[in-house]
Design an enzyme around this catalytic site. Structure first.
Site, PDB file in Angstrom:
ATOM      1  N   SER A  96       0.817  -1.216   0.000  1.00  0.00           N
ATOM      2  CA  SER A  96       0.000   0.000   0.000  1.00  0.00           C
ATOM      3  C   SER A  96       0.849   1.262   0.000  1.00  0.00           C
ATOM      4  CB  SER A  96      -0.929   0.012   1.215  1.00  0.00           C
ATOM      5  OG  SER A  96      -0.180  -0.061   2.420  1.00  0.00           O
ATOM      6  N   GLU A  97       2.132   1.139   0.366  1.00  0.00           N
ATOM      7  CA  GLU A  97       3.027   2.293   0.398  1.00  0.00           C
ATOM      8  C   GLU A  97       3.750   2.501  -0.935  1.00  0.00           C
ATOM      9  OE1 GLU A  97       2.769   4.366   2.537  1.00  0.00           O
ATOM     10  OE2 GLU A  97       2.663   3.583   4.582  1.00  0.00           O
ATOM     11  N   HIS A 115      11.333   0.639   4.188  1.00  0.00           N
ATOM     12  CA  HIS A 115      10.417   1.372   5.076  1.00  0.00           C
ATOM     13  C   HIS A 115      10.077   0.471   6.260  1.00  0.00           C
ATOM     14  CE1 HIS A 115       6.995   3.323   6.789  1.00  0.00           C
ATOM     15  NE2 HIS A 115       6.114   2.473   6.287  1.00  0.00           N
ATOM     16  N   TYR A 136      27.737  11.245  15.029  1.00  0.00           N
ATOM     17  CA  TYR A 136      28.254  11.635  13.713  1.00  0.00           C
ATOM     18  C   TYR A 136      27.760  10.760  12.567  1.00  0.00           C
ATOM     19  CZ  TYR A 136      31.722   7.856  14.162  1.00  0.00           C
ATOM     20  OH  TYR A 136      32.346   6.635  14.310  1.00  0.00           O
ATOM     21  N   HIS A 177       4.715   7.294  12.448  1.00  0.00           N
ATOM     22  CA  HIS A 177       4.617   6.243  11.438  1.00  0.00           C
ATOM     23  C   HIS A 177       5.852   5.357  11.407  1.00  0.00           C
ATOM     24  CE1 HIS A 177       3.318   5.243   7.013  1.00  0.00           C
ATOM     25  NE2 HIS A 177       3.941   4.230   7.579  1.00  0.00           N
TER      26      HIS A 177
END
Length: 236
Positions: A96-97, A115, A136, A177
């Protein structure tokens, strides 16, 4: 809930009605994609089928399908779309993404996107507009990691917020999210995700000490670290 249709062939070929045949390079890339997706679960970066992974092979984007546990994916579940989002491989619905993944490939030279809903990174996304420069290694991601404003998952609005947060960066947080990273390959994209989650955990740990405030790096210090990190590792 009905099971997604699954192809039971064992020769990496897709019936014509479901798209063209899978090419050898795509079959290899799919195997690597599934291994990476399973790694996100094993390393605690996602729960169940949350999160998603993609990789680009030419003008085809291979993506994890929607709602299918990664441990059930087989070589015959190859799911691929073109850069416009039209499905060209497989019968399972893409993640769905998909708008976020395609937005990255259309605007960068990335060859992989990861993701996740990593818990520490997601927690940080609810607290700040940018991950404080506590280490860093942020330099390896292009600088301070920004938080993309919230939008409903799977929408073009979320993809647009993400692109703005990614400007000059290879990683961002998605408010309330999760995370998104990209790289020149699946290993690099995954490593960036793991580093981002680690930095978020580090900042949350340091910021939780009563009466003390974590010291932060300056933009110049991050930029210098980024330059050095570009030459890090073995050569040749």
């Amino acid at each position: 809930m009905a099971e997604p249709r699954r192809d039971t062939h064992q020769d990496h070929t897709a019936p014509e009605a479901w798209g063209r045949a899978v090419r050898e390079a795509e079959a290899r890339a799919w195997d690597a994609l599934v291994a990476t997706a399973r790694r996100t679960v094993a390393d605690g970066l996602v729960v169940g089928t949350s999160g998603n992974v993609s990789t680009r092979v030419g003008d085809t984007v291979l993506v994890t399908p929607s709602g299918v546990p990664y441990d059930r994916l087989t070589p015959d579940d190859v799911t691929g779309v073109d850069l416009e989002g039209r499905q060209v491989l497989g019968s399972l619905l893409p993640t769905s993404e998909l708008p976020m993944h395609l937005a990255v490939y259309r605007t960068t030279d990335a060859l992989a996107v990861v993701h996740t809903h990593a818990v520490h990174a997601t927690a940080v996304s609810t607290l700040v507009a940018e991950l404080p420069a506590v280490h860093y290694m942020a330099g390896a991601l292009g600088g301070a990691v920004r938080v993309a404003p919230y939008a409903t998952y799977g929408t073009d609005a979320l993809a647009a917020h993400m692109l703005r947060a990614l400007e000059g960066r290879s990683a961002c947080l998605l408010q309330n999210h999760g995370t998104l990273t990209h790289g020149a390959g699946l290993d690099q994209a995954y490593d960036r995700t793991a580093q981002l989650e680690w930095m978020c955990r580090l900042w949350l740990t340091a910021a939780s000490v009563p009466g003390l405030t974590p010291s932060l790096l300056t933009p110049d210090q991050l930029a210098e670290a980024g330059e050095r990190l570009r030459g890090y590792g073995q050569r040749g």
